[in-house]
Write a protein that holds these residues in place. Sequence first.
Motif, PDB file in Angstrom:
ATOM      1  N   UNK A  38      35.937  44.219  12.011  1.00  0.00           N
ATOM      2  CA  UNK A  38      35.190  45.459  12.681  1.00  0.00           C
ATOM      3  C   UNK A  38      35.903  46.748  11.826  1.00  0.00           C
ATOM      4  N   UNK A  39      36.989  46.551  11.372  1.00  0.00           N
ATOM      5  CA  UNK A  39      37.460  47.811  10.693  1.00  0.00           C
ATOM      6  C   UNK A  39      36.840  47.989   9.468  1.00  0.00           C
ATOM      7  N   UNK A  40      36.424  46.951   8.823  1.00  0.00           N
ATOM      8  CA  UNK A  40      35.507  47.086   7.428  1.00  0.00           C
ATOM      9  C   UNK A  40      34.238  47.624   7.553  1.00  0.00           C
ATOM     10  N   UNK A  79      36.293  53.970   5.906  1.00  0.00           N
ATOM     11  CA  UNK A  79      37.581  53.639   6.450  1.00  0.00           C
ATOM     12  C   UNK A  79      38.510  53.067   5.166  1.00  0.00           C
ATOM     13  N   UNK A  80      37.801  52.393   4.362  1.00  0.00           N
ATOM     14  CA  UNK A  80      38.415  51.642   3.190  1.00  0.00           C
ATOM     15  C   UNK A  80      38.954  52.678   2.177  1.00  0.00           C
ATOM     16  N   UNK A  89      42.815  53.487   0.627  1.00  0.00           N
ATOM     17  CA  UNK A  89      42.966  53.338  -0.851  1.00  0.00           C
ATOM     18  C   UNK A  89      43.816  54.387  -1.146  1.00  0.00           C
ATOM     19  N   UNK A  90      43.384  55.769  -0.478  1.00  0.00           N
ATOM     20  CA  UNK A  90      44.049  56.911  -0.785  1.00  0.00           C
ATOM     21  C   UNK A  90      45.714  56.812  -0.406  1.00  0.00           C
ATOM     22  N   UNK A  91      45.790  56.394   1.113  1.00  0.00           N
ATOM     23  CA  UNK A  91      46.972  56.017   1.453  1.00  0.00           C
ATOM     24  C   UNK A  91      48.021  55.172   0.346  1.00  0.00           C
ATOM     25  N   UNK A  92      47.353  54.271   0.008  1.00  0.00           N
ATOM     26  CA  UNK A  92      47.998  53.182  -0.818  1.00  0.00           C
ATOM     27  C   UNK A  92      48.462  53.982  -2.074  1.00  0.00           C
ATOM     28  N   UNK A  93      47.475  54.795  -2.682  1.00  0.00           N
ATOM     29  CA  UNK A  93      47.822  55.580  -3.963  1.00  0.00           C
ATOM     30  C   UNK A  93      48.966  56.511  -3.741  1.00  0.00           C
ATOM     31  N   UNK A  94      49.248  56.845  -2.516  1.00  0.00           N
ATOM     32  CA  UNK A  94      50.156  57.804  -2.316  1.00  0.00           C
ATOM     33  C   UNK A  94      51.734  57.287  -2.033  1.00  0.00           C
ATOM     34  N   UNK A 133      63.342  61.272  11.056  1.00  0.00           N
ATOM     35  CA  UNK A 133      64.696  60.947  11.175  1.00  0.00           C
ATOM     36  C   UNK A 133      64.711  59.416  10.459  1.00  0.00           C
ATOM     37  N   UNK A 134      63.692  58.661  10.418  1.00  0.00           N
ATOM     38  CA  UNK A 134      63.555  57.523   9.973  1.00  0.00           C
ATOM     39  C   UNK A 134      63.165  57.455   8.487  1.00  0.00           C
ATOM     40  N   UNK A 135      62.482  58.485   8.087  1.00  0.00           N
ATOM     41  CA  UNK A 135      62.224  58.289   6.763  1.00  0.00           C
ATOM     42  C   UNK A 135      63.518  58.805   5.925  1.00  0.00           C
ATOM     43  N   UNK A 136      63.571  57.964   4.721  1.00  0.00           N
ATOM     44  CA  UNK A 136      64.729  58.416   3.821  1.00  0.00           C
ATOM     45  C   UNK A 136      64.449  59.676   3.094  1.00  0.00           C
ATOM     46  N   UNK A 137      65.450  60.655   2.768  1.00  0.00           N
ATOM     47  CA  UNK A 137      64.950  61.598   1.945  1.00  0.00           C
ATOM     48  C   UNK A 137      64.421  61.230   0.684  1.00  0.00           C
ATOM     49  N   UNK A 138      63.176  61.829   0.479  1.00  0.00           N
ATOM     50  CA  UNK A 138      62.173  61.787  -0.518  1.00  0.00           C
ATOM     51  C   UNK A 138      61.244  60.777  -0.354  1.00  0.00           C
ATOM     52  N   UNK A 139      61.333  60.076   1.139  1.00  0.00           N
ATOM     53  CA  UNK A 139      60.260  59.081   1.339  1.00  0.00           C
ATOM     54  C   UNK A 139      59.062  59.862   1.836  1.00  0.00           C
ATOM     55  N   UNK A 140      58.112  58.980   2.649  1.00  0.00           N
ATOM     56  CA  UNK A 140      57.030  59.672   2.877  1.00  0.00           C
ATOM     57  C   UNK A 140      56.370  59.264   4.188  1.00  0.00           C
ATOM     58  N   UNK A 141      55.590  59.856   4.972  1.00  0.00           N
ATOM     59  CA  UNK A 141      54.997  59.614   6.272  1.00  0.00           C
ATOM     60  C   UNK A 141      53.480  59.563   5.946  1.00  0.00           C
ATOM     61  N   UNK A 142      52.757  58.749   6.351  1.00  0.00           N
ATOM     62  CA  UNK A 142      51.242  58.760   6.337  1.00  0.00           C
ATOM     63  C   UNK A 142      50.668  58.137   7.551  1.00  0.00           C
ATOM     64  N   UNK A 143      49.881  59.259   8.177  1.00  0.00           N
ATOM     65  CA  UNK A 143      49.386  59.018   9.466  1.00  0.00           C
ATOM     66  C   UNK A 143      47.660  58.931   9.056  1.00  0.00           C
ATOM     67  N   UNK A 144      47.168  57.807   8.882  1.00  0.00           N
ATOM     68  CA  UNK A 144      45.763  57.776   8.851  1.00  0.00           C
ATOM     69  C   UNK A 144      45.195  57.440  10.199  1.00  0.00           C
TER      70      UNK A 144
END
Length: 199
Positions: free
Chosen positions: A3-5, A10-11, A15-20, A119-130
Motif C-alpha cells: 500500500x505504501x508504494x 512517498x518513495x 529517497x531524500x531521507x536515504x540521501x541524508x 538525547x539518543x542521537x550521537x553528537x553529529x548524528x541525525x534525526x529524520x521524521x518522514x
Amino acid sequence: MQIADQIPYKKDGELVLLDHIPKTAKRLLDLGTGDGRLIKLLRTNLSSLQEAVGLDVSPTMLNMARDYFKNDYSVKIMAHDLSYPLPKDLGQFDAVVSGFAIHHLTHERKRALYREIFDMVKPGGIFCNYDHVASSTPRLHQQFLAKTTVKKEDKSNKLLNTEVQLEWLREIGFTDVDCYWKWLEYALMIGVKPGDIMT
Ligand SMILES: C[S@@+](CC[C@H](N)C(=O)[O-])C[C@H]1O[C@@H](n2cnc3c(N)ncnc32)[C@H](O)[C@@H]1O
C-alpha cells in the motif's frame, strides 16, 4: 505492491531521507518501524550499517518485521508504545528515523519524544521524521484527499504542521533543521545534533 508504494511521491521522500543519512552511520533506530520498511531501505543502501533497532506497538507489524529479519541478527525488533518514554537502555544512535508514525501521538507527546530522541542521537548524528503533517489551509487538505487514496480522515491522526515541529526541533538543540522534502501532507523533517557532523 505494498500500500505504501501506491501513495503518490512517498518513495521520493524516502529517497531524500536515504540521501541524508550519513554514509558512515553504524547504529540506526526506527520509531514505528511497521514491517521494517525504512530499515530494509537503509540496510540495502548503506553498507556502513552494523546494527538497527525497530520499535512498534502493533503485534501484527512486529510479527511481520520479526519474520522478515529472522535471519538477520543485526536487526532487533522491539515492542514499544511511543506514547511512553523511549527505553533507556538502547544507547545512542548515529541516525534515528521514523516513517508515518509520530503523527499518531498527541502534540505534547510529540514534543517530549523529540527531546528524548535528541538525547539518543550521537553528537553529529541525525534525526529524520518522514511523516504525515497538517495542511496549511482547508483547501490544501481537500487537495491532498483528492490526490491520494486517503479519502477520509483517519480518526487516530493528530496532524500538526511542519513549522511548529521544526521550531520545536530547533528549541531542543538540533541544528540544520529544515523540511528537506514535502508534498502536500507528506513531509521530511530533519535535524542534526551538534558535534563533529557525520558524513
Ligand atoms: C503507516 S505505518 C508506517 C510503518 C513504517 N514506518 C513505514 O514507513 O512504512 C505506522 C506505524 O506506526 C506504528 N505506530 C502507531 N502508533 C504507535 C505508537 N504509539 N507506538 C509505536 N508505534 C506506533 C504502527 O503500528 C505502524 O506500524
